[in-house]
Design a protein around this motif. Structure first.
Motif, PDB file in Angstrom:
ATOM      1  N   LEU A  44     -73.508 -55.965  73.373  1.00 22.61           N
ATOM      2  CA  LEU A  44     -72.322 -56.028  74.264  1.00 22.61           C
ATOM      3  C   LEU A  44     -71.411 -54.820  73.520  1.00 22.61           C
ATOM      4  O   LEU A  44     -70.822 -54.036  74.087  1.00 22.61           O
ATOM      5  CB  LEU A  44     -71.504 -57.339  74.229  1.00 22.61           C
ATOM      6  N   GLN A  45     -70.987 -55.017  72.400  1.00 21.96           N
ATOM      7  CA  GLN A  45     -69.986 -54.372  71.363  1.00 21.96           C
ATOM      8  C   GLN A  45     -70.493 -53.013  71.554  1.00 21.96           C
ATOM      9  O   GLN A  45     -69.551 -51.939  71.559  1.00 21.96           O
ATOM     10  CB  GLN A  45     -69.998 -54.877  69.937  1.00 21.96           C
ATOM     11  N   ILE A  46     -71.918 -52.581  71.387  1.00 20.00           N
ATOM     12  CA  ILE A  46     -72.327 -51.222  71.618  1.00 20.00           C
ATOM     13  C   ILE A  46     -72.063 -50.632  72.775  1.00 20.00           C
ATOM     14  O   ILE A  46     -71.685 -49.449  72.886  1.00 20.00           O
ATOM     15  CB  ILE A  46     -73.882 -51.305  71.085  1.00 20.00           C
ATOM     16  N   ARG A  47     -72.258 -51.370  73.933  1.00 22.28           N
ATOM     17  CA  ARG A  47     -71.923 -50.709  75.172  1.00 22.28           C
ATOM     18  C   ARG A  47     -70.590 -50.629  75.791  1.00 22.28           C
ATOM     19  O   ARG A  47     -70.416 -49.966  76.775  1.00 22.28           O
ATOM     20  CB  ARG A  47     -72.808 -51.890  76.188  1.00 22.28           C
ATOM     21  N   VAL A  48     -69.601 -51.406  74.925  1.00 21.58           N
ATOM     22  CA  VAL A  48     -68.399 -51.238  75.518  1.00 21.58           C
ATOM     23  C   VAL A  48     -67.418 -50.446  74.276  1.00 21.58           C
ATOM     24  O   VAL A  48     -66.454 -50.526  74.666  1.00 21.58           O
ATOM     25  CB  VAL A  48     -67.712 -52.708  75.832  1.00 21.58           C
ATOM     26  N   ALA A  49     -68.322 -49.713  73.409  1.00 22.40           N
ATOM     27  CA  ALA A  49     -67.578 -49.087  72.356  1.00 22.40           C
ATOM     28  C   ALA A  49     -66.679 -48.208  72.928  1.00 22.40           C
ATOM     29  O   ALA A  49     -65.717 -47.682  72.166  1.00 22.40           O
ATOM     30  CB  ALA A  49     -68.650 -48.530  71.323  1.00 22.40           C
ATOM     31  N   GLY A  50     -67.120 -47.403  73.802  1.00 22.02           N
ATOM     32  CA  GLY A  50     -66.000 -46.452  74.632  1.00 22.02           C
ATOM     33  C   GLY A  50     -65.001 -46.858  75.054  1.00 22.02           C
ATOM     34  O   GLY A  50     -64.059 -46.071  75.598  1.00 22.02           O
ATOM     35  N   TRP A  51     -64.631 -48.126  75.165  1.00 26.55           N
ATOM     36  CA  TRP A  51     -63.383 -48.593  75.599  1.00 26.55           C
ATOM     37  C   TRP A  51     -62.645 -49.348  74.955  1.00 26.55           C
ATOM     38  O   TRP A  51     -61.889 -50.428  75.292  1.00 26.55           O
ATOM     39  CB  TRP A  51     -63.898 -49.635  76.844  1.00 26.55           C
ATOM     40  N   ALA A  52     -62.441 -48.695  73.614  1.00 23.20           N
ATOM     41  CA  ALA A  52     -61.736 -48.922  72.423  1.00 23.20           C
ATOM     42  C   ALA A  52     -60.122 -49.356  72.497  1.00 23.20           C
ATOM     43  O   ALA A  52     -59.586 -50.005  71.864  1.00 23.20           O
ATOM     44  CB  ALA A  52     -62.142 -48.289  71.174  1.00 23.20           C
ATOM     45  N   ALA A  53     -59.617 -48.206  73.502  1.00 20.59           N
ATOM     46  CA  ALA A  53     -58.121 -48.116  73.477  1.00 20.59           C
ATOM     47  C   ALA A  53     -57.655 -47.775  74.750  1.00 20.59           C
ATOM     48  O   ALA A  53     -58.435 -47.271  75.461  1.00 20.59           O
ATOM     49  CB  ALA A  53     -57.608 -47.642  72.089  1.00 20.59           C
ATOM     50  N   ASP A  54     -56.537 -47.960  75.221  1.00 19.01           N
ATOM     51  CA  ASP A  54     -55.840 -47.316  76.226  1.00 19.01           C
ATOM     52  C   ASP A  54     -55.344 -45.882  76.036  1.00 19.01           C
ATOM     53  O   ASP A  54     -55.085 -45.152  77.103  1.00 19.01           O
ATOM     54  CB  ASP A  54     -54.608 -48.495  76.715  1.00 19.01           C
ATOM     55  N   SER A  55     -54.869 -45.635  74.763  1.00 21.65           N
ATOM     56  CA  SER A  55     -54.258 -44.274  74.631  1.00 21.65           C
ATOM     57  C   SER A  55     -54.746 -43.840  73.241  1.00 21.65           C
ATOM     58  O   SER A  55     -55.593 -44.913  72.459  1.00 21.65           O
ATOM     59  CB  SER A  55     -52.823 -44.494  74.498  1.00 21.65           C
ATOM     60  N   ALA A  56     -54.676 -42.830  72.724  1.00 21.57           N
ATOM     61  CA  ALA A  56     -55.030 -42.311  71.297  1.00 21.57           C
ATOM     62  C   ALA A  56     -54.873 -43.390  70.381  1.00 21.57           C
ATOM     63  O   ALA A  56     -53.675 -43.765  70.182  1.00 21.57           O
ATOM     64  CB  ALA A  56     -54.496 -40.810  71.160  1.00 21.57           C
ATOM     65  N   SER A  57     -55.908 -43.724  69.771  1.00 21.07           N
ATOM     66  CA  SER A  57     -55.571 -44.826  68.742  1.00 21.07           C
ATOM     67  C   SER A  57     -56.871 -44.915  67.795  1.00 21.07           C
ATOM     68  O   SER A  57     -58.133 -44.856  68.070  1.00 21.07           O
ATOM     69  CB  SER A  57     -55.559 -46.321  69.333  1.00 21.07           C
ATOM     70  N   ARG A  58     -56.151 -44.952  66.323  1.00 16.26           N
ATOM     71  CA  ARG A  58     -57.496 -44.885  65.444  1.00 16.26           C
ATOM     72  C   ARG A  58     -58.112 -46.334  65.234  1.00 16.26           C
ATOM     73  O   ARG A  58     -57.835 -47.350  64.349  1.00 16.26           O
ATOM     74  CB  ARG A  58     -56.681 -44.611  64.128  1.00 16.26           C
ATOM     75  N   THR A  59     -58.837 -46.853  66.265  1.00  5.76           N
ATOM     76  CA  THR A  59     -59.598 -47.954  66.343  1.00  5.76           C
ATOM     77  C   THR A  59     -60.826 -47.805  66.939  1.00  5.76           C
ATOM     78  O   THR A  59     -61.131 -47.105  67.805  1.00  5.76           O
ATOM     79  CB  THR A  59     -58.644 -49.140  67.134  1.00  5.76           C
ATOM     80  N   PHE A  60     -61.994 -48.576  66.578  1.00  7.61           N
ATOM     81  CA  PHE A  60     -62.933 -48.796  67.334  1.00  7.61           C
ATOM     82  C   PHE A  60     -63.606 -49.993  67.459  1.00  7.61           C
ATOM     83  O   PHE A  60     -63.018 -51.126  66.731  1.00  7.61           O
ATOM     84  CB  PHE A  60     -64.109 -47.953  66.298  1.00  7.61           C
ATOM     85  N   VAL A  61     -64.190 -50.330  68.298  1.00  2.51           N
ATOM     86  CA  VAL A  61     -65.128 -51.693  68.366  1.00  2.51           C
ATOM     87  C   VAL A  61     -65.908 -52.115  67.236  1.00  2.51           C
ATOM     88  O   VAL A  61     -66.833 -51.384  67.141  1.00  2.51           O
ATOM     89  CB  VAL A  61     -65.681 -52.024  69.746  1.00  2.51           C
ATOM     90  N   GLU A  62     -65.739 -53.067  66.565  1.00  3.19           N
ATOM     91  CA  GLU A  62     -66.571 -53.360  65.465  1.00  3.19           C
ATOM     92  C   GLU A  62     -67.885 -54.103  66.020  1.00  3.19           C
ATOM     93  O   GLU A  62     -67.694 -54.894  66.743  1.00  3.19           O
ATOM     94  CB  GLU A  62     -65.989 -54.463  64.513  1.00  3.19           C
ATOM     95  N   VAL A  63     -69.174 -53.382  65.584  1.00  2.00           N
ATOM     96  CA  VAL A  63     -70.297 -54.074  66.044  1.00  2.00           C
ATOM     97  C   VAL A  63     -70.861 -54.993  65.181  1.00  2.00           C
ATOM     98  O   VAL A  63     -71.620 -54.669  64.138  1.00  2.00           O
ATOM     99  CB  VAL A  63     -71.415 -53.022  66.244  1.00  2.00           C
ATOM    100  N   ASP A  64     -70.172 -56.078  65.076  1.00  2.00           N
ATOM    101  CA  ASP A  64     -70.640 -57.229  64.498  1.00  2.00           C
ATOM    102  C   ASP A  64     -71.266 -58.848  64.684  1.00  2.00           C
ATOM    103  O   ASP A  64     -71.218 -59.508  64.173  1.00  2.00           O
ATOM    104  CB  ASP A  64     -69.352 -57.529  63.355  1.00  2.00           C
ATOM    105  N   GLY A  65     -71.315 -58.508  65.973  1.00  2.00           N
ATOM    106  CA  GLY A  65     -71.695 -59.684  66.797  1.00  2.00           C
ATOM    107  C   GLY A  65     -70.827 -61.058  66.671  1.00  2.00           C
ATOM    108  O   GLY A  65     -71.103 -62.005  67.391  1.00  2.00           O
ATOM    109  N   ILE A  66     -69.566 -60.598  66.579  1.00  2.00           N
ATOM    110  CA  ILE A  66     -68.490 -61.720  66.807  1.00  2.00           C
ATOM    111  C   ILE A  66     -67.553 -61.187  67.755  1.00  2.00           C
ATOM    112  O   ILE A  66     -66.925 -60.200  67.603  1.00  2.00           O
ATOM    113  CB  ILE A  66     -67.762 -61.718  65.234  1.00  2.00           C
ATOM    114  N   PHE A  67     -67.599 -62.070  68.895  1.00  2.00           N
ATOM    115  CA  PHE A  67     -66.698 -61.781  70.048  1.00  2.00           C
ATOM    116  C   PHE A  67     -65.006 -62.028  69.672  1.00  2.00           C
ATOM    117  O   PHE A  67     -64.767 -63.132  69.793  1.00  2.00           O
ATOM    118  CB  PHE A  67     -67.122 -62.472  71.057  1.00  2.00           C
TER     119      PHE A  67
END
Length: 236
Positions: A44-67
């Protein structure tokens, strides 16, 4: 019924023909929500990784298996973008939408693996990691690029350069530790969008390396991988 027809019918019963969508659909076996964990959460995290933020933000979705909270926020953005109830719970409707972005060979709806092949004809071989690792890295990047495409009004994304073998990178004048050689970088163009406009979308789509050139935009996920730039955000 002829003997040949009877045999063919029997084979169809024993070995049913599976359509591309059926063959590729990920087998979600439960609803996922904050607090869930496991391999399905990682996918799931792999597939929603492109939706990490609403605006320019230095953040990404951690692909760690923890929701956690970050995954939930990304899920809600995904749901909203695709007209689903934005509750952060990954039930049948959200799972179906996630699966609609798949392709039968493991790529995504709007991208082919061949678009990311090394320019010297080596496919995913000859880089700084094995071909299987490159392919998985490219698959993950595809989902981020699907998000970029969606945020740009479903404008097709042209990939000028994806993975590069060591030789291809040298021929292209790439830096010694170019993220292209790991399959986590792409140089892209979107019709009607300037390189700066594309960069602005990429900066809210989980890309930690974003470089604006005169005719294209470079995007990569350098902060997520242990390839010499882990933890680094490069937004010059």
């Amino acid at each position: 019924m002829t003997k040949v027809a009877a045999v063919m019918l029997a084979m169809a019963v024993v070995f049913p023909i599976i359509g591309q969508d059926q063959a590729s659909a990920y087998s979600w076996t439960r609803n996922l929500q904050e607090g869930s964990n496991g391999a399905d959460v990682k996918e799931l995290q792999i597939r929603v990784a492109g939706w990490a933020a609403d605006s320019a933000s230095r953040t990404f979705v951690e692909v760690d298996g923890i929701f956690g909270a970050g995954t939930k926020a990304a899920v809600k953005r995904f749901q909203s973008a695709y007209g689903l109830t934005a509750d952060g719970i990954v039930g049948p409707a959200t799972q179906a939408k996630l699966n609609s972005l798949e392709a039968g060979d493991g790529s995504t709806q709007n991208f082919n693996f061949s678009e990311f092949y090394s320019g010297d004809g080596k496919g995913f071989n000859g880089g700084k990691v094995g071909a299987a690792t490159v392919k998985e890295n490219v698959r993950r990047m595809m989902y981020k690029l699907e998000a970029v495409r969606k945020k740009a009004g479903n404008t097709p994304v042209q990939v000028n350069s994806g993975f590069r073998s060591l030789q291809d990178n040298a021929a292209a004048g790439g830096v010694a530790n170019s993220q292209h050689m790991y399959g986590i970088a792409a140089d892209i163009v979107l019709g009607g969008y300037s390189p700066t406009s594309i960069a602005n979308i990429a900066k809210r789509s989980g890309f930690s390396g974003v470089i604006i050139y005169s005719t294209f935009t470079h995007v990569d996920s350098c902060a997520e991988y242990p390839y010499g730039m882990q933890g680094t955000w490069y937004w010059p």
